[in-house]
Design a protein around this motif. Structure first.
Motif, PDB file in Angstrom:
ATOM      1  N   HIS A  98       0.829  -1.211   0.000  1.00  0.00           N
ATOM      2  CA  HIS A  98       0.000   0.000   0.000  1.00  0.00           C
ATOM      3  C   HIS A  98       0.866   1.265   0.000  1.00  0.00           C
ATOM      4  CE1 HIS A  98       0.646   0.386   4.417  1.00  0.00           C
ATOM      5  NE2 HIS A  98       0.421  -0.926   4.453  1.00  0.00           N
ATOM      6  N   HIS A  99       0.225   2.402  -0.210  1.00  0.00           N
ATOM      7  CA  HIS A  99       0.922   3.686  -0.374  1.00  0.00           C
ATOM      8  C   HIS A  99       1.968   3.565  -1.485  1.00  0.00           C
ATOM      9  CE1 HIS A  99      -1.004   4.379   3.491  1.00  0.00           C
ATOM     10  NE2 HIS A  99      -0.748   5.673   3.361  1.00  0.00           N
ATOM     11  N   ALA A 100       1.547   2.985  -2.602  1.00  0.00           N
ATOM     12  CA  ALA A 100       2.460   2.752  -3.723  1.00  0.00           C
ATOM     13  C   ALA A 100       2.718   4.039  -4.498  1.00  0.00           C
ATOM     14  CB  ALA A 100       1.881   1.690  -4.651  1.00  0.00           C
ATOM     15  N   GLY A 101       3.667   3.959  -5.421  1.00  0.00           N
ATOM     16  CA  GLY A 101       3.992   5.112  -6.251  1.00  0.00           C
ATOM     17  C   GLY A 101       4.562   6.251  -5.432  1.00  0.00           C
ATOM     18  N   ILE A 102       4.065   7.450  -5.685  1.00  0.00           N
ATOM     19  CA  ILE A 102       4.555   8.650  -4.993  1.00  0.00           C
ATOM     20  C   ILE A 102       3.541   9.151  -3.973  1.00  0.00           C
ATOM     21  CG2 ILE A 102       6.133   9.412  -6.801  1.00  0.00           C
ATOM     22  CD1 ILE A 102       3.928  11.069  -8.019  1.00  0.00           C
ATOM     23  N   ALA A 121       7.412   4.145  -4.049  1.00  0.00           N
ATOM     24  CA  ALA A 121       7.560   2.858  -4.738  1.00  0.00           C
ATOM     25  C   ALA A 121       7.314   3.071  -6.222  1.00  0.00           C
ATOM     26  CB  ALA A 121       6.577   1.836  -4.180  1.00  0.00           C
ATOM     27  N   THR A 122       8.377   3.350  -6.958  1.00  0.00           N
ATOM     28  CA  THR A 122       8.259   3.565  -8.397  1.00  0.00           C
ATOM     29  C   THR A 122       8.987   2.483  -9.192  1.00  0.00           C
ATOM     30  OG1 THR A 122      10.176   5.057  -8.370  1.00  0.00           O
ATOM     31  CG2 THR A 122       8.003   6.056  -8.117  1.00  0.00           C
ATOM     32  N   GLU A 123       9.394   1.424  -8.502  1.00  0.00           N
ATOM     33  CA  GLU A 123      10.053   0.297  -9.164  1.00  0.00           C
ATOM     34  C   GLU A 123       9.359  -1.033  -8.900  1.00  0.00           C
ATOM     35  OE1 GLU A 123      12.956   3.330  -7.467  1.00  0.00           O
ATOM     36  OE2 GLU A 123      11.542   1.904  -6.588  1.00  0.00           O
ATOM     37  N   ASP A 124       8.320  -1.022  -8.057  1.00  0.00           N
ATOM     38  CA  ASP A 124       7.768  -2.287  -7.575  1.00  0.00           C
ATOM     39  C   ASP A 124       7.107  -3.125  -8.652  1.00  0.00           C
ATOM     40  OD1 ASP A 124       5.876  -0.140  -7.521  1.00  0.00           O
ATOM     41  OD2 ASP A 124       4.513  -1.334  -6.297  1.00  0.00           O
ATOM     42  N   LEU A 125       6.423  -2.490  -9.611  1.00  0.00           N
ATOM     43  CA  LEU A 125       5.798  -3.272 -10.673  1.00  0.00           C
ATOM     44  C   LEU A 125       6.854  -4.007 -11.491  1.00  0.00           C
ATOM     45  CD1 LEU A 125       2.990  -0.897 -12.031  1.00  0.00           C
ATOM     46  CD2 LEU A 125       2.719  -2.934 -10.607  1.00  0.00           C
ATOM     47  N   ALA A 126       7.939  -3.327 -11.805  1.00  0.00           N
ATOM     48  CA  ALA A 126       9.011  -3.946 -12.594  1.00  0.00           C
ATOM     49  C   ALA A 126       9.617  -5.127 -11.853  1.00  0.00           C
ATOM     50  CB  ALA A 126      10.085  -2.912 -12.911  1.00  0.00           C
ATOM     51  N   GLU A 152       1.013   5.288 -15.747  1.00  0.00           N
ATOM     52  CA  GLU A 152       1.283   4.581 -14.507  1.00  0.00           C
ATOM     53  C   GLU A 152       2.010   5.475 -13.510  1.00  0.00           C
ATOM     54  OE1 GLU A 152       4.151   1.336 -15.224  1.00  0.00           O
ATOM     55  OE2 GLU A 152       4.603   2.325 -17.133  1.00  0.00           O
ATOM     56  N   GLU A 153       1.714   5.291 -12.242  1.00  0.00           N
ATOM     57  CA  GLU A 153       2.403   6.003 -11.161  1.00  0.00           C
ATOM     58  C   GLU A 153       3.637   5.176 -10.794  1.00  0.00           C
ATOM     59  OE1 GLU A 153       1.446   7.592  -6.626  1.00  0.00           O
ATOM     60  OE2 GLU A 153      -0.202   6.905  -7.900  1.00  0.00           O
ATOM     61  N   HIS A 154       4.591   5.162 -11.725  1.00  0.00           N
ATOM     62  CA  HIS A 154       5.711   4.215 -11.665  1.00  0.00           C
ATOM     63  C   HIS A 154       6.750   4.668 -12.680  1.00  0.00           C
ATOM     64  CE1 HIS A 154       7.747   0.273 -12.424  1.00  0.00           C
ATOM     65  NE2 HIS A 154       7.358  -0.028 -11.189  1.00  0.00           N
ATOM     66  N   ASN A 155       7.950   4.211 -12.523  1.00  0.00           N
ATOM     67  CA  ASN A 155       8.972   4.413 -13.542  1.00  0.00           C
ATOM     68  C   ASN A 155       8.470   3.839 -14.870  1.00  0.00           C
ATOM     69  OD1 ASN A 155      11.381   4.296 -15.148  1.00  0.00           O
ATOM     70  ND2 ASN A 155      12.606   4.219 -13.272  1.00  0.00           N
ATOM     71  N   GLY A 163       4.765   8.352 -17.243  1.00  0.00           N
ATOM     72  CA  GLY A 163       4.919   8.075 -15.818  1.00  0.00           C
ATOM     73  C   GLY A 163       6.129   8.821 -15.300  1.00  0.00           C
ATOM     74  N   ILE A 164       6.854   8.216 -14.365  1.00  0.00           N
ATOM     75  CA  ILE A 164       8.103   8.785 -13.870  1.00  0.00           C
ATOM     76  C   ILE A 164       9.191   8.401 -14.857  1.00  0.00           C
ATOM     77  CG2 ILE A 164       9.656   8.989 -11.917  1.00  0.00           C
ATOM     78  CD1 ILE A 164       6.780   9.750 -11.265  1.00  0.00           C
TER      79      ILE A 164
END
Length: 325
Positions: free
Chosen positions: A120-124, A135-140, A262-265, A291-292
């Protein structure tokens, strides 16, 4: 390490006032227990931040407060699953995906144990907590682990639906969710199927493919663009792995552009997954990943960060218009 729940505490009262979306997780787990499923839950000193305090109050014998020991929590969850329990464990996505990567890979996924991991509280979304908590790398990271399903629900109702659908899902799952303040996109009891995207509309100019917290602002941009006469489509790609290949290729067959949000790299996450499908299929549609952009996220309130990275509705709309020239 469990203790009595103080329902008069500031933290408990703020769950309803400031993060109503968090109630969907605990309520869904409570429903599953009452339906007879062997659900247990745990967290790493964040029961107020993720709302699991509700579950702890209702079923204290099924809840474990692990303290600040995230890696131990994941390994313990694997042990619980090996005995037939159905564990759901939650902590900040930055800690769960990065700090606990080895335990998720080896203890959970490699062992094929049906642990449900809630990041939880993912991304920025943690804003001022800083880059270490973003968390901007978690999906990868998570989608590269074999036999691990990766899901990013758009809101509380979709999270609840995904949690309830998980009881019939044999693989371990990583749920990527926000901070409980995301605007509602779907009604309660929304239909959810792992690996089956939700198509909100089709367009010949461009199709937006969004996931998680980005579905709501993407929908706002989509509506504004269609009102302005642009032929734009929108897909909620809630399951990052396995990705709905048919939905991607269908959109690519009808649209000149595919825009992932995406709220992610932009490396390795939703955009990377879509790029792989389009490249392997030889699709002529042009892909734009939004995204980022391969950088460490800045420190500021989440609202300011979304505006800065053009991840709000206005930024997404402007990105589409730029793509269309």
């Amino acid at each position: 390490m469990n203790g009595p729940i103080d329902t008069n505490s500031w933290q408990y009262r703020q769950i309803n006032a400031r993060a109503p979306g968090l109630s969907y997780l605990a309520n869904a787990l409570i429903d599953l227990v009452e339906e007879g499923y062997p659900v247990v839950a745990g967290t790493a000193d964040l029961q107020y931040s993720n709302g699991l305090v509700r579950f702890a109050q209702r079923f204290p014998e099924r809840f474990t407060q692990f303290g600040i020991s995230e890696q131990n929590m994941v390994s313990a969850a694997a042990g619980m699953a090996s005995t037939g329990a159905m564990p759901f464990v939650a902590t900040f996505a930055s800690f769960l995906a990065l700090l606990c990567c080895e335990q998720i890979r080896t203890d959970v996924a490699y062992s094929a144990l049906p642990v449900r991991l809630i990041g939880h509280h993912a991304g920025i979304s943690l804003g001022f907590y800083g880059t270490s908590h973003h968390a901007t790398e978690d999906l990868a990271i998570m989608r590269s682990i074999a036999d691990l399903t990766v899901v990013a629900p758009a809101d509380g109702p979709q999270l609840a639906a995904a949690v309830k659908a998980s009881v019939n899902h044999a693989q371990p799952i990583y749920f990527r969710i926000g901070r409980g303040q995301e605007p509602v996109v779907y009604e309660d009891d929304v239909d959810f199927q792992f690996g089956k995207a939700i198509v909100h509309g089709e367009g010949s100019d461009l199709t937006i493919i969004a996931c998680g917290s980005m579905v709501h602002p993407s929908r706002e941009a989509y509506r504004a663009l269609r009102a302005a006469g642009k032929s734009v489509g929108l897909i909620d790609m809630h399951t990052i792995k396995p990705l709905d290949t048919k939905a991607v290729l269908s959109a690519a067959a009808h649209s000149r552009f595919i825009l992932t949000i995406e709220e992610h790299n932009i490396l390795g996450g939703l955009g990377g997954a879509v790029a792989e499908i389009l490249a392997e299929a030889g699709s002529p549609a042009r892909l734009i990943r939004h995204g980022i952009r391969d950088e460490y996220s800045l420190i500021a309130p989440p609202t300011h960060l979304y505006k800065h990275y053009r991840l709000d509705a206005a930024g997404i709309e402007a990105t589409v218009l730029e793509a269309l020239g």
